[in-house]
Design a protein around this motif. Structure first.
Motif, PDB file in Angstrom:
ATOM      1  N   ILE A 113       0.875  -1.167   0.000  1.00 29.78           N
ATOM      2  CA  ILE A 113       0.000   0.000   0.000  1.00 29.78           C
ATOM      3  C   ILE A 113       0.914   1.219   0.000  1.00 29.78           C
ATOM      4  N   TRP A 114       0.743   2.108  -0.973  1.00 32.35           N
ATOM      5  CA  TRP A 114       1.562   3.314  -1.077  1.00 32.35           C
ATOM      6  C   TRP A 114       0.739   4.508  -0.649  1.00 32.35           C
ATOM      7  N   THR A 115       1.330   5.395   0.132  1.00 29.84           N
ATOM      8  CA  THR A 115       0.645   6.590   0.608  1.00 29.84           C
ATOM      9  C   THR A 115       1.664   7.692   0.845  1.00 29.84           C
ATOM     10  N   PHE A 116       1.199   8.810   1.367  1.00 28.10           N
ATOM     11  CA  PHE A 116       2.063   9.959   1.660  1.00 28.10           C
ATOM     12  C   PHE A 116       1.375  10.812   2.696  1.00 28.10           C
ATOM     13  N   ASN A 117       2.131  11.730   3.281  1.00 23.36           N
ATOM     14  CA  ASN A 117       1.536  12.708   4.190  1.00 23.36           C
ATOM     15  C   ASN A 117       0.951  13.851   3.379  1.00 23.36           C
ATOM     16  N   ASP A 118      -0.094  14.408   3.894  1.00 27.31           N
ATOM     17  CA  ASP A 118      -0.810  15.511   3.246  1.00 27.31           C
ATOM     18  C   ASP A 118      -0.035  16.813   3.425  1.00 27.31           C
ATOM     19  N   SER A 119      -0.717  17.900   3.324  1.00 30.82           N
ATOM     20  CA  SER A 119      -0.207  19.273   3.299  1.00 30.82           C
ATOM     21  C   SER A 119       1.146  19.487   3.957  1.00 30.82           C
ATOM     22  N   GLU A 120       2.061  20.010   3.159  1.00 32.15           N
ATOM     23  CA  GLU A 120       3.375  20.441   3.606  1.00 32.15           C
ATOM     24  C   GLU A 120       4.207  19.332   4.224  1.00 32.15           C
ATOM     25  N   ASN A 179       5.833  19.015  -1.711  1.00 30.87           N
ATOM     26  CA  ASN A 179       4.507  18.624  -1.244  1.00 30.87           C
ATOM     27  C   ASN A 179       3.804  19.857  -0.688  1.00 30.87           C
ATOM     28  N   VAL A 180       3.171  20.623  -1.567  1.00 32.23           N
ATOM     29  CA  VAL A 180       2.381  21.771  -1.108  1.00 32.23           C
ATOM     30  C   VAL A 180       1.119  21.241  -0.450  1.00 32.23           C
ATOM     31  N   ASP A 181       0.394  20.391  -1.160  1.00 34.92           N
ATOM     32  CA  ASP A 181      -0.821  19.776  -0.613  1.00 34.92           C
ATOM     33  C   ASP A 181      -1.183  18.561  -1.465  1.00 34.92           C
ATOM     34  N   TRP A 182      -0.394  17.490  -1.317  1.00 37.85           N
ATOM     35  CA  TRP A 182      -0.629  16.271  -2.074  1.00 37.85           C
ATOM     36  C   TRP A 182      -1.964  15.668  -1.638  1.00 37.85           C
ATOM     37  N   GLU A 183      -2.745  15.228  -2.616  1.00 42.83           N
ATOM     38  CA  GLU A 183      -4.076  14.713  -2.314  1.00 42.83           C
ATOM     39  C   GLU A 183      -4.357  13.314  -2.837  1.00 42.83           C
ATOM     40  N   ASP A 184      -3.767  12.925  -3.949  1.00 47.70           N
ATOM     41  CA  ASP A 184      -4.147  11.639  -4.524  1.00 47.70           C
ATOM     42  C   ASP A 184      -2.980  11.001  -5.256  1.00 47.70           C
ATOM     43  N   PHE A 212       1.417   8.518 -10.590  1.00 46.18           N
ATOM     44  CA  PHE A 212       1.108   9.941 -10.644  1.00 46.18           C
ATOM     45  C   PHE A 212       0.684  10.411  -9.262  1.00 46.18           C
ATOM     46  N   VAL A 213       1.319  11.476  -8.777  1.00 49.11           N
ATOM     47  CA  VAL A 213       0.964  12.065  -7.484  1.00 49.11           C
ATOM     48  C   VAL A 213       0.404  13.454  -7.760  1.00 49.11           C
ATOM     49  N   ALA A 214      -0.811  13.681  -7.288  1.00 41.34           N
ATOM     50  CA  ALA A 214      -1.513  14.931  -7.558  1.00 41.34           C
ATOM     51  C   ALA A 214      -1.346  15.916  -6.403  1.00 41.34           C
ATOM     52  N   ASP A 215      -0.624  16.977  -6.673  1.00 45.25           N
ATOM     53  CA  ASP A 215      -0.465  18.084  -5.717  1.00 45.25           C
ATOM     54  C   ASP A 215      -1.525  19.121  -6.094  1.00 45.25           C
ATOM     55  N   VAL A 216      -2.756  18.846  -5.700  1.00 45.22           N
ATOM     56  CA  VAL A 216      -3.889  19.643  -6.163  1.00 45.22           C
ATOM     57  C   VAL A 216      -4.728  20.237  -5.034  1.00 45.22           C
ATOM     58  N   GLY A 217      -4.295  20.063  -3.796  1.00 47.91           N
ATOM     59  CA  GLY A 217      -5.051  20.632  -2.682  1.00 47.91           C
ATOM     60  C   GLY A 217      -4.990  22.147  -2.715  1.00 47.91           C
ATOM     61  N   ASN A 218      -6.070  22.759  -2.286  1.00 50.48           N
ATOM     62  CA  ASN A 218      -6.147  24.221  -2.310  1.00 50.48           C
ATOM     63  C   ASN A 218      -7.043  24.682  -1.169  1.00 50.48           C
ATOM     64  N   ASN A 219      -6.662  24.306   0.055  1.00 50.32           N
ATOM     65  CA  ASN A 219      -7.487  24.569   1.234  1.00 50.32           C
ATOM     66  C   ASN A 219      -7.825  26.041   1.435  1.00 50.32           C
ATOM     67  N   TYR A 220      -6.938  26.927   1.091  1.00 50.04           N
ATOM     68  CA  TYR A 220      -7.143  28.351   1.362  1.00 50.04           C
ATOM     69  C   TYR A 220      -7.419  29.145   0.094  1.00 50.04           C
ATOM     70  N   ALA A 221      -7.707  28.453  -1.007  1.00 47.82           N
ATOM     71  CA  ALA A 221      -8.026  29.084  -2.295  1.00 47.82           C
ATOM     72  C   ALA A 221      -6.969  30.106  -2.702  1.00 47.82           C
ATOM     73  N   THR A 222      -5.702  29.777  -2.475  1.00 49.35           N
ATOM     74  CA  THR A 222      -4.618  30.690  -2.830  1.00 49.35           C
ATOM     75  C   THR A 222      -3.798  30.177  -4.009  1.00 49.35           C
ATOM     76  N   ARG A 223      -4.092  28.970  -4.471  1.00 48.87           N
ATOM     77  CA  ARG A 223      -3.313  28.382  -5.559  1.00 48.87           C
ATOM     78  C   ARG A 223      -4.061  28.529  -6.872  1.00 48.87           C
ATOM     79  N   ASP A 224      -3.357  28.961  -7.896  1.00 50.05           N
ATOM     80  CA  ASP A 224      -3.954  29.002  -9.230  1.00 50.05           C
ATOM     81  C   ASP A 224      -3.307  27.990 -10.160  1.00 50.05           C
TER      82      ASP A 224
END
Length: 156
Positions: free
Chosen positions: A61-68, A94-99, A108-120
């Motif tokens: 099972i492969w995983t990672f820690n979330d935000s930062e 790892n700004v905010d890895w999610e999936d 494929f690792v998706a760094d797509v989290g945007n908790n504070y709506a500051t990422r474009d």
């Protein structure tokens, strides 16, 4: 078909276990009742304090820690959740890895989290599957997919 169904059910159960026992939310060690009659199977290594995204690949099972968290992937034993190894992804952040997902040749690792709506601009890292499955503790991605929202003003 039954084998694929069993794998899907296993992934759902493991996802529930890993996310419901996050250190950030349950510092007591997940003594709270688990939803839907789930049963806790094991406690994760302390280096995994907020897992996000799961991938079952080649018996681990492969995983990672979330935000930062550190830009690293962790291979876990499906039998007891023990840490098999940690692999740093060189030149990744790892700004905010999610999936996480895979195809025949890449993970494929998706760094797509945007908790504070500051990422474009969001990033998907493409990691050669064979390199990740080697015993190396550090691997490099071989490409980045950059996503930008249409009409979004780019923040620089």
């Amino acid at each position: 078909m039954a084998e694929k169904s069993s794998v899907s059910i296993f992934l759902i159960v493991v996802t529930g276990l890993l996310t419901s026992c996050s250190f950030r939310f349950y510092q007591s060690g997940c003594n709270y009742p688990l939803p839907g009659g789930l049963e806790k199977q094991f406690v994760l290594d302390g280096t995994l304090n907020e897992t996000s995204g799961l991938l079952c690949m080649d018996g681990s099972i492969w995983t990672f820690n979330d935000s930062e968290g550190e830009a690293a992937l962790y291979a876990l034993s499906p039998a007891d959740g023990s840490l098999i190894r940690k692999t740093i992804i060189r030149n990744a952040v790892n700004v905010d890895w999610e999936d996480i997902t895979e195809d025949e040749t890449h993970v494929f690792v998706a760094d797509v989290g945007n908790n504070y709506a500051t990422r474009d601009t969001l990033t998907i890292y493409r990691i050669p599957r064979n390199k990740l499955l080697s015993s190396d503790s550090v691997v490099s991605h071989d490409g980045i997919i950059t996503l930008c929202f249409e009409g979004e003003v780019r923040r620089t």
